[in-house]
Motif scaffolding. Structure first.
Motif, PDB file in Angstrom:
ATOM      1  N   LEU A 102      45.160  70.468  32.005  1.00 44.53           N
ATOM      2  CA  LEU A 102      45.519  71.374  33.021  1.00 44.53           C
ATOM      3  C   LEU A 102      46.319  70.916  34.012  1.00 44.53           C
ATOM      4  O   LEU A 102      47.186  71.748  34.799  1.00 44.53           O
ATOM      5  CB  LEU A 102      44.023  71.943  33.338  1.00 44.53           C
ATOM      6  N   THR A 103      46.269  69.800  34.621  1.00 49.26           N
ATOM      7  CA  THR A 103      46.552  69.203  35.568  1.00 49.26           C
ATOM      8  C   THR A 103      48.366  69.066  35.532  1.00 49.26           C
ATOM      9  O   THR A 103      49.066  69.274  36.347  1.00 49.26           O
ATOM     10  CB  THR A 103      46.184  67.739  36.096  1.00 49.26           C
ATOM     11  N   LEU A 148      49.892  69.790  48.700  1.00 45.10           N
ATOM     12  CA  LEU A 148      48.577  69.354  48.087  1.00 45.10           C
ATOM     13  C   LEU A 148      48.774  67.723  48.445  1.00 45.10           C
ATOM     14  O   LEU A 148      47.706  67.393  48.627  1.00 45.10           O
ATOM     15  CB  LEU A 148      48.587  69.751  46.780  1.00 45.10           C
ATOM     16  N   GLU A 149      49.658  67.302  47.934  1.00 50.07           N
ATOM     17  CA  GLU A 149      49.784  65.717  48.033  1.00 50.07           C
ATOM     18  C   GLU A 149      49.603  65.204  49.415  1.00 50.07           C
ATOM     19  O   GLU A 149      49.000  64.169  49.647  1.00 50.07           O
ATOM     20  CB  GLU A 149      51.130  65.067  47.515  1.00 50.07           C
ATOM     21  N   ILE A 151      46.220  79.686  44.364  1.00 52.16           N
ATOM     22  CA  ILE A 151      45.157  79.302  43.584  1.00 52.16           C
ATOM     23  C   ILE A 151      45.802  78.145  42.373  1.00 52.16           C
ATOM     24  O   ILE A 151      44.883  77.266  42.279  1.00 52.16           O
ATOM     25  CB  ILE A 151      44.901  80.451  42.588  1.00 52.16           C
ATOM     26  N   VAL A 152      46.793  78.414  41.831  1.00 55.87           N
ATOM     27  CA  VAL A 152      47.345  77.341  40.806  1.00 55.87           C
ATOM     28  C   VAL A 152      47.187  76.021  41.394  1.00 55.87           C
ATOM     29  O   VAL A 152      46.605  75.174  40.688  1.00 55.87           O
ATOM     30  CB  VAL A 152      48.738  77.608  40.550  1.00 55.87           C
ATOM     31  N   ALA A 153      47.595  75.791  42.781  1.00 62.17           N
ATOM     32  CA  ALA A 153      47.854  74.464  43.115  1.00 62.17           C
ATOM     33  C   ALA A 153      46.381  74.039  43.542  1.00 62.17           C
ATOM     34  O   ALA A 153      46.173  72.690  43.339  1.00 62.17           O
ATOM     35  CB  ALA A 153      48.446  74.456  44.646  1.00 62.17           C
ATOM     36  N   ALA A 154      45.601  74.887  43.717  1.00 58.79           N
ATOM     37  CA  ALA A 154      44.203  74.440  44.194  1.00 58.79           C
ATOM     38  C   ALA A 154      43.085  74.103  43.051  1.00 58.79           C
ATOM     39  O   ALA A 154      42.694  72.969  42.889  1.00 58.79           O
ATOM     40  CB  ALA A 154      43.353  75.660  45.018  1.00 58.79           C
ATOM     41  N   LEU A 155      43.664  74.902  41.724  1.00 62.16           N
ATOM     42  CA  LEU A 155      42.985  74.573  40.436  1.00 62.16           C
ATOM     43  C   LEU A 155      43.661  73.121  39.955  1.00 62.16           C
ATOM     44  O   LEU A 155      42.848  72.297  39.401  1.00 62.16           O
ATOM     45  CB  LEU A 155      43.220  75.628  39.757  1.00 62.16           C
ATOM     46  N   THR A 156      44.863  72.961  40.115  1.00 63.79           N
ATOM     47  CA  THR A 156      45.622  71.758  39.802  1.00 63.79           C
ATOM     48  C   THR A 156      45.092  70.305  40.512  1.00 63.79           C
ATOM     49  O   THR A 156      44.606  69.366  39.940  1.00 63.79           O
ATOM     50  CB  THR A 156      47.120  71.627  40.041  1.00 63.79           C
ATOM     51  N   SER A 159      53.204  66.434  36.385  1.00 62.89           N
ATOM     52  CA  SER A 159      53.397  67.613  36.550  1.00 62.89           C
ATOM     53  C   SER A 159      54.743  68.253  37.129  1.00 62.89           C
ATOM     54  O   SER A 159      55.241  69.195  36.591  1.00 62.89           O
ATOM     55  CB  SER A 159      52.325  68.424  37.405  1.00 62.89           C
ATOM     56  N   TYR A 160      55.370  67.261  37.760  1.00 67.69           N
ATOM     57  CA  TYR A 160      56.854  67.697  38.355  1.00 67.69           C
ATOM     58  C   TYR A 160      57.738  67.767  37.175  1.00 67.69           C
ATOM     59  O   TYR A 160      58.527  68.804  37.234  1.00 67.69           O
ATOM     60  CB  TYR A 160      57.142  66.753  39.469  1.00 67.69           C
TER      61      TYR A 160
END
Length: 477
Positions: A280-281, A329-330, A371-376, A396-397
């Motif tokens: 998922l990540t 996020l990072e 939402i996608v960034a938070a779940l990741t 992921s990048y």
């Protein structure tokens, strides 16, 4: 060596010239001249007074070995070795007329107490963690494995740092070829300064440029013991509260000590959840870019309408907003880690809520990508190993870039490349990503099999003693 104390004093002064904490004390006891050489910042003056000077004053004519009651006692005829002993915190005693020097352990011990693990918190199990003192860490391991089968080999690595490194393994369980290979790699290290675990990791790993961690780092003595019992080796160094476990496989980074303190069904569920979060990540941000730009027909029509409406007024294309949110996020994660604990928690919560809300309201990013960034981020934090969690987030990048060009085909191709790369990796000659193709291989990789079913150790690291459990549940008739 010259038996004159004046000659040894001159040599010590040449070696420690300009150092204000070096001391040379002249003593005349019973008509015999003694010299003490030490660094006063490293020695315990009360120990010197109690266990060296007082016994010498009481029996000045006796042999030094008979008088001084210190366990850490050595003799040498090499003045260079005595200089190194002074640097390590010992007191050197020279008796006039004798060619040998006495190296006496009276060093000042300053260390923090054994505390609870800070980076590997679990619900069950021991609450002791390694500290920076190597002797204390070895003491913890000796208590956890009170057997003569536990072998501890020490090395001194670094021409200037002289870092003390200890390698531990179970003699009757570990593969001798792994032990010999590790010894060869450690002995080949030639540097002025060595710090663990980062330096040793990079100097002995198989793949120099691999993003995936090839050694498992832990601060828990109980976890180190568990891997010792599987035939693996543990490296501990002075000055570091972390130990290195090797050789290791890909699946070990998704195992947690909690798995073995709860029901095997729950342990299996959580282990499968971590493996799912690994995928998922890597894939969720790339999947978002793909369905936003290339393959919206794969989603239900209602979801597509919602997604398109959220992207209608967004300034940047999905590729730019996804990379920007992942970088944000990072930044928040690093700020939370580097700041003091109360301030870090505030930055994490307030920064995430405020910045996310402002970005969406300013039409710089859509609600969906937040939402996608938070779940990741949450999915990556579930992985027990910090090194593996960081590597997965970085992967992921390139997945995002490939998906932005080729859509879902690019994402599928990237996953194929990852698994091909993992399959050709090895650590200490052992396959890194051995697929659990048999029932015995699945028992402690994909799932956490019941304890009574884990009768064999992993075949790769203990070929000579694979039996771990002999008579499970023998009480039951």
């Amino acid at each position: 060596m010259n038996p004159s104390v004046s000659a040894s004093e001159q040599f010590f002064y040449e070696q420690f010239s300009g150092q204000s904490d070096f001391q040379s004390k002249k003593l005349l006891i019973g008509g015999i001249e003694y010299r003490l050489f030490y660094l006063d910042t490293l020695i315990d003056s009360s120990h010197v007074q109690e266990f060296i000077l007082k016994p010498l004053l009481s029996k000045p004519l006796n042999d030094v070995r008979e008088v001084i009651s210190i366990l850490d006692y050595e003799e040498t005829n090499q003045v260079e070795e005595a200089v190194q002993a002074v640097v390590c915190g010992k007191t050197v005693l020279h008796r006039d007329g004798e060619s040998k020097l006495y190296l006496l352990g009276a060093d000042l011990k300053k260390e923090r107490t054994i505390n609870i693990p800070s980076n590997e918190r679990i619900l069950r199990g021991a609450n002791e963690a390694f500290i920076e003192n190597l002797d204390t860490n070895l003491n913890l391991m000796r208590k956890l494995v009170p057997s003569t089968e536990l072998v501890v080999k020490t090395y001194s690595i670094g021409r200037l740092s002289k870092t003390k490194v200890a390698v531990m393994y179970i003699k009757s369980v570990a593969d001798p070829s792994f032990v010999e290979e590790l010894d060869r790699r450690l002995m080949s290290i030639d540097s002025d300064y060595t710090e663990s675990p980062g330096f040793i990791d990079e100097l002995i790993r198989d793949k120099k440029f691999s993003l995936f961690p090839q050694l498992l780092i832990t601060e828990r003595p109980d976890r180190a013991r568990a891997y010792l019992m599987e035939g693996k080796m543990v490296i501990a160094t002075s000055g570091s509260p972390d130990a290195i476990i090797l050789p290791i496989t890909f699946w070990s980074f998704f195992q947690s000590p909690d798995d073995y303190h709860i029901s095997w069904l729950l342990g299996t569920f959580f282990r499968l959840l971590r493996l799912a979060c690994f995928l998922l990540t890597i894939g969720l941000p790339a999947f978002y870019v793909s369905v936003s730009s290339f393959n919206p027909q794969l989603l239900p029509i209602n979801f597509v309408n919602t997604l398109q409406s959220s992207l209608k007024y967004v300034t940047f294309p999905p590729l730019i907003e996804t990379i920007a949110m992942m970088l944000l996020l990072e930044i928040l994660r690093e700020a939370t880690i580097r700041l003091a604990s109360p301030a870090g928690q505030t930055i994490g919560v307030v920064g995430g809520i405020v910045i996310g809300t402002v970005i969406v309201q300013s039409n710089l990013a859509s609600n969906t990508i937040v939402i996608v960034a938070a779940l990741t981020g949450l999915a990556s934090f579930i992985i027990p190993s910090y090194e593996m969690s960081s590597a997965v987030r970085l992967l992921s990048y390139p997945a995002i870039l490939l998906s932005s060009v080729f859509g879902l085909l690019g994402l599928a191709f990237f996953f194929m490349l990852i698994f091909i790369y993992l399959c050709q990796m090895s650590t200490m000659g052992q396959p890194y990503f051995t697929p659990p193709s048999s029932l015995s291989g699945i028992r402690d990789t994909l799932i956490r099999s019941p304890i009574w079913n884990l009768k064999k150790r992993p075949a790769g690291t203990s070929p000579y003693n694979q039996t771990r459990l002999r008579h499970p549940r023998s009480w039951k008739k």
